[in-house]
Scaffold this active site. Structure first.
Site, PDB file in Angstrom:
ATOM      1  N   ASP A   1      -3.673   4.949 -12.600  1.00 20.97           N
ATOM      2  CA  ASP A   1      -3.061   4.377 -11.403  1.00 20.97           C
ATOM      3  C   ASP A   1      -2.925   2.869 -11.510  1.00 20.97           C
ATOM      4  OD1 ASP A   1      -3.005   6.743 -10.054  1.00 20.97           O
ATOM      5  OD2 ASP A   1      -4.749   6.322  -8.799  1.00 20.97           O
TER       6      ASP A   1
ATOM      7  N   PRO B   1      -8.457  -6.413  12.041  1.00 23.85           N
ATOM      8  CA  PRO B   1      -7.763  -7.374  11.167  1.00 23.85           C
ATOM      9  C   PRO B   1      -8.705  -8.451  10.607  1.00 23.85           C
ATOM     10  CG  PRO B   1      -6.628  -7.117  13.270  1.00 23.85           C
ATOM     11  CD  PRO B   1      -7.923  -6.406  13.405  1.00 23.85           C
TER      12      PRO B   1
HETATM   13  N1  ADE Z   1      -6.563  -2.718  13.449  1.00 20.91           N
HETATM   14  C1  ADE Z   1      -5.528  -3.526  13.793  1.00 20.91           C
HETATM   15  N2  ADE Z   1      -5.000  -4.125  12.724  1.00 20.91           N
HETATM   16  C2  ADE Z   1      -5.703  -3.682  11.636  1.00 20.91           C
HETATM   17  C3  ADE Z   1      -5.633  -3.933  10.248  1.00 20.91           C
HETATM   18  N3  ADE Z   1      -4.740  -4.775   9.717  1.00 20.91           N
HETATM   19  N4  ADE Z   1      -6.516  -3.310   9.445  1.00 20.91           N
HETATM   20  C4  ADE Z   1      -7.438  -2.470   9.963  1.00 20.91           C
HETATM   21  N5  ADE Z   1      -7.555  -2.197  11.273  1.00 20.91           N
HETATM   22  C5  ADE Z   1      -6.701  -2.794  12.097  1.00 20.91           C
END
Ligand code: ADE
Length: 222
Positions: free
Chosen positions: A166, A87
């Site tokens: 797209d 994240p």
């Molecule tokens: N792993 C946990 N959350 C994630 C996200 N939002 N994007 C990529 N990998 C992740």
């Protein structure tokens, strides 16, 4: 293109990589998918891949050995892109998908823990997030990215499936689409689409595209 997935849950990929356009791209030998369970590379007899964090605190941390050992076994080319999913990464978008669709080799490292041992980051070329929410692991994120990337590789989509218009490729959201019947439950297809005047049709589509983008994603127009 070779795509490697370092994961503890290779079975999660079966349906996604085995269906539709991602499966067809493999059949056409445009891409190859390689699933690696990094538990097989733990380097310890209990196949342990996580451990408590130094300094204390909640959650487990992914150990460096399984990832380093699995990466050594891959014998990657020097220009491989190694993507850590988390994240905290840079946001994934169409521009990133276009950039990655030109690569020959991509590795996705998918964690399932509170965090990665910081030393794992020395192996990585990119850290990517697919959105501002927390998933249970990187697998779903790596599949979403693979889908967005593979469809952009020349030869994967047919002419009818073309990605040229797209949403996002044009910098805007797509205009509305209609197909037969001409009238359905009282809802009519806009007259302009029926008269065969392509200049008018293009102008209408551009206007609708702009309207939709202004309403839904004004940030794209900034
Ligand atoms: N792993 C946990 N959350 C994630 C996200 N939002 N994007 C990529 N990998 C992740």
């Amino acid at each position: 293109m070779n795509i490697h997935f370092l994961t503890l849950f290779p079975e999660m990929y079966t349906g996604v990589l085995g269906s539709s356009i991602l499966a067809r791209a493999k059949e056409k030998e445009i891409v190859d998918y390689n699933l690696i369970n990094f538990r097989d590379y733990s380097g310890n007899k209990h196949n342990k891949v996580d451990d408590y964090p130094y300094g204390g605190g909640a959650g487990m941390v992914l150990k460096p050995e399984p990832i380093f050992n699995a990466m050594d076994a891959l014998e990657l080319s020097d220009d491989a892109r190694v993507i850590l999913l988390c994240p905290q990464g840079a946001p994934f978008n169409q521009k990133k998908a276009e950039e990655l669709s030109k690569e020959q080799e991509i590795v996705f490292i998918c964690g399932h823990y509170e965090g990665y041992d910081e030393r794992i980051r020395t192996l990585v070329t990119d850290e990517i997030s697919i959105g501002d929410y927390v998933l249970t692991g990187g697998e779903v994120a790596s599949m979403a990215m693979t889908d967005a990337i593979v469809r952009l590789i020349p030869g994967v989509l047919s002419r009818e499936e073309s990605h040229i218009e797209d949403s996002f490729s044009t910098g805007m959201l797509e205009h509305p689409h209609y197909t037969r019947p001409r009238e359905f439950r009282g809802m009519k297809v806009p007259e302009v689409l029926l008269n065969g005047n392509h200049k008018d049709i293009d102008a209408w589509r551009l206007e609708e595209s702009l309207k939709r983008t202004k309403e839904r994603r004004p940030d794209l127009l900034e």
